[in-house]
Design a protein around this motif. Sequence first.
Motif, PDB file in Angstrom:
ATOM      1  N   HIS A 126       0.712  -1.240   0.013  1.00  0.00           N
ATOM      2  CA  HIS A 126      -0.189   0.130   0.115  1.00  0.00           C
ATOM      3  C   HIS A 126       0.930   1.287  -0.049  1.00  0.00           C
ATOM      4  N   VAL A 127       1.872   1.299   0.716  1.00  0.00           N
ATOM      5  CA  VAL A 127       2.834   2.412   0.753  1.00  0.00           C
ATOM      6  C   VAL A 127       3.633   2.586  -0.522  1.00  0.00           C
ATOM      7  N   ASP A 128       3.788   1.581  -1.245  1.00  0.00           N
ATOM      8  CA  ASP A 128       4.594   1.616  -2.399  1.00  0.00           C
ATOM      9  C   ASP A 128       3.643   2.144  -3.319  1.00  0.00           C
ATOM     10  N   ARG A 129       2.466   1.804  -3.376  1.00  0.00           N
ATOM     11  CA  ARG A 129       1.122   2.526  -4.304  1.00  0.00           C
ATOM     12  C   ARG A 129       0.924   4.006  -4.082  1.00  0.00           C
ATOM     13  N   LEU A 130       1.069   4.238  -2.547  1.00  0.00           N
ATOM     14  CA  LEU A 130       1.020   5.607  -2.524  1.00  0.00           C
ATOM     15  C   LEU A 130       2.142   6.607  -3.158  1.00  0.00           C
ATOM     16  N   PHE A 131       3.315   5.806  -3.143  1.00  0.00           N
ATOM     17  CA  PHE A 131       4.634   6.521  -3.468  1.00  0.00           C
ATOM     18  C   PHE A 131       4.270   6.829  -5.231  1.00  0.00           C
ATOM     19  N   LEU A 132       3.846   5.608  -5.752  1.00  0.00           N
ATOM     20  CA  LEU A 132       3.626   5.369  -7.273  1.00  0.00           C
ATOM     21  C   LEU A 132       2.523   6.399  -7.536  1.00  0.00           C
ATOM     22  N   SER A 133       1.310   6.469  -6.824  1.00  0.00           N
ATOM     23  CA  SER A 133       0.444   7.602  -7.238  1.00  0.00           C
ATOM     24  C   SER A 133       0.875   8.833  -7.114  1.00  0.00           C
ATOM     25  N   ALA A 134       2.067   9.319  -6.223  1.00  0.00           N
ATOM     26  CA  ALA A 134       2.498  10.508  -6.055  1.00  0.00           C
ATOM     27  C   ALA A 134       3.383  10.867  -7.215  1.00  0.00           C
ATOM     28  N   LYS A 135       4.118   9.707  -7.472  1.00  0.00           N
ATOM     29  CA  LYS A 135       5.073   9.946  -8.849  1.00  0.00           C
ATOM     30  C   LYS A 135       4.336  10.362 -10.069  1.00  0.00           C
ATOM     31  N   ILE A 136       3.290   9.494 -10.188  1.00  0.00           N
ATOM     32  CA  ILE A 136       2.392   9.675 -11.450  1.00  0.00           C
ATOM     33  C   ILE A 136       1.864  11.181 -11.507  1.00  0.00           C
ATOM     34  N   ASN A 137       1.713  11.836 -10.417  1.00  0.00           N
ATOM     35  CA  ASN A 137       1.036  13.039 -10.039  1.00  0.00           C
ATOM     36  C   ASN A 137       2.062  14.062  -9.965  1.00  0.00           C
ATOM     37  N   GLU A 138       3.526  13.511 -10.023  1.00  0.00           N
ATOM     38  CA  GLU A 138       4.591  14.842  -9.950  1.00  0.00           C
ATOM     39  C   GLU A 138       4.519  15.304  -8.642  1.00  0.00           C
ATOM     40  N   MET A 139       4.381  14.418  -7.538  1.00  0.00           N
ATOM     41  CA  MET A 139       4.175  15.096  -6.014  1.00  0.00           C
ATOM     42  C   MET A 139       5.358  14.310  -5.445  1.00  0.00           C
ATOM     43  N   VAL A 140       6.347  15.145  -4.618  1.00  0.00           N
ATOM     44  CA  VAL A 140       7.450  14.364  -4.015  1.00  0.00           C
ATOM     45  C   VAL A 140       6.976  14.362  -2.434  1.00  0.00           C
ATOM     46  N   ILE A 141       6.976  13.357  -2.086  1.00  0.00           N
ATOM     47  CA  ILE A 141       6.348  13.027  -0.548  1.00  0.00           C
ATOM     48  C   ILE A 141       7.670  13.229   0.178  1.00  0.00           C
ATOM     49  N   PRO A 142       7.981  14.175   1.202  1.00  0.00           N
ATOM     50  CA  PRO A 142       9.184  14.338   1.842  1.00  0.00           C
ATOM     51  C   PRO A 142       9.541  13.510   2.834  1.00  0.00           C
ATOM     52  N   PHE A 143       9.033  12.184   2.620  1.00  0.00           N
ATOM     53  CA  PHE A 143       9.333  11.089   3.640  1.00  0.00           C
ATOM     54  C   PHE A 143       9.640  10.111   3.162  1.00  0.00           C
TER      55      PHE A 143
END
Length: 310
Positions: free
Chosen positions: A57-74
């Motif tokens: 699930h956390v991998d998918r959260l980061f994938l979703s962020a990548k797709i949307n060009e968002m960089v999660i600072p954690f």
Amino acid sequence: MVQKADKIWFDGKLVPWDEAQVHVLTHTLHYGVGVFEGIRSYVTADGGSAVFRLEEHVDRLFLSAKINEMVIPFSREEICAAIVDTLVANKMAEAYIRPLSFIGAGVMGVFPGNNPIQTIIATWPWGAYLGAEALEKGIRVKTSTFTRHHVNIMMTKSKTCGNYVNSVLAKREALAEGYNEALMLDTEGYVSEATGENIFLVRNGVIKTPPLGSILAGITREAIMLLADDLGYTVVEDRFTRDELYSADEAFFSGTAAEVTPIREVDRRIIGQGCRGPVTGALQEAYFKVLHGENPKYGKWLTRYSVSGS
Ligand code: PPE
């Protein structure tokens, strides 16, 4: 009303539930570019607790962020640890877990500039998603008048907040018409998924689910496919039409919130015997065994934690 817990994790800190607030000019509130996850934890047979497929699930959260060009600072590890910390702080042996990363306030306008990427993790108790009887008796489903996203309009592999406008429209329509859930067709008219679930049908002993086109790559969907294989069923990923669904012996939805929910009726056509079928029942049982730590083969899918302090 969602049941309040003590704390919400907010950008690295556990804050009191009522203090987890954002500014009204939060970019995501206006334009919908945010990403989220839905995760569950369960009490296990040994009396402890476990989060199901936390890393996936956390991998998918980061994938979703990548797709949307968002960089999660954690880091992924920090978010996984934060989820467990939140469950423990809230003393929740079983919970639904909602991580959300969003674009905060700063500039306005479609271009989000360098607005901060903020992250929260909330947990709350959530029983059977489609009602207490649904898991046993099955639900009534209506094909939506709303089409599921075209793959080049919304990014369907991302769990983007804005994608769910389509889901809310379809869900409201289905409920207003006395159904429990909406079935969405893709832009070519083939069965896609529901507002928050993937779909499977069973016909002549073969299990079928739509391929990863316009649908979310469900983590439950993947688990069900593996469990079905373990039970000796043939599973195929192939497009199907609504009339093939009408002709199915069994059908069910899968999802973190919905778990494995049988479908007993689609557009007034009774599916199979109009109740939970034997294949659905077997998969439901196998799935619940895994969630509750009763299948050692999938112990790797469980992140254990304890709220008792021991
Ligand atoms: N499709 C959609 C559109 C979807 O939202 C979900 C999860 C799934 C498939 C199944 O994915 P997975 O949970 O990885 O098996 N929907 C989440 C949100 C539900 C909500 O109402 O909010 C969930 O089940 O947590």
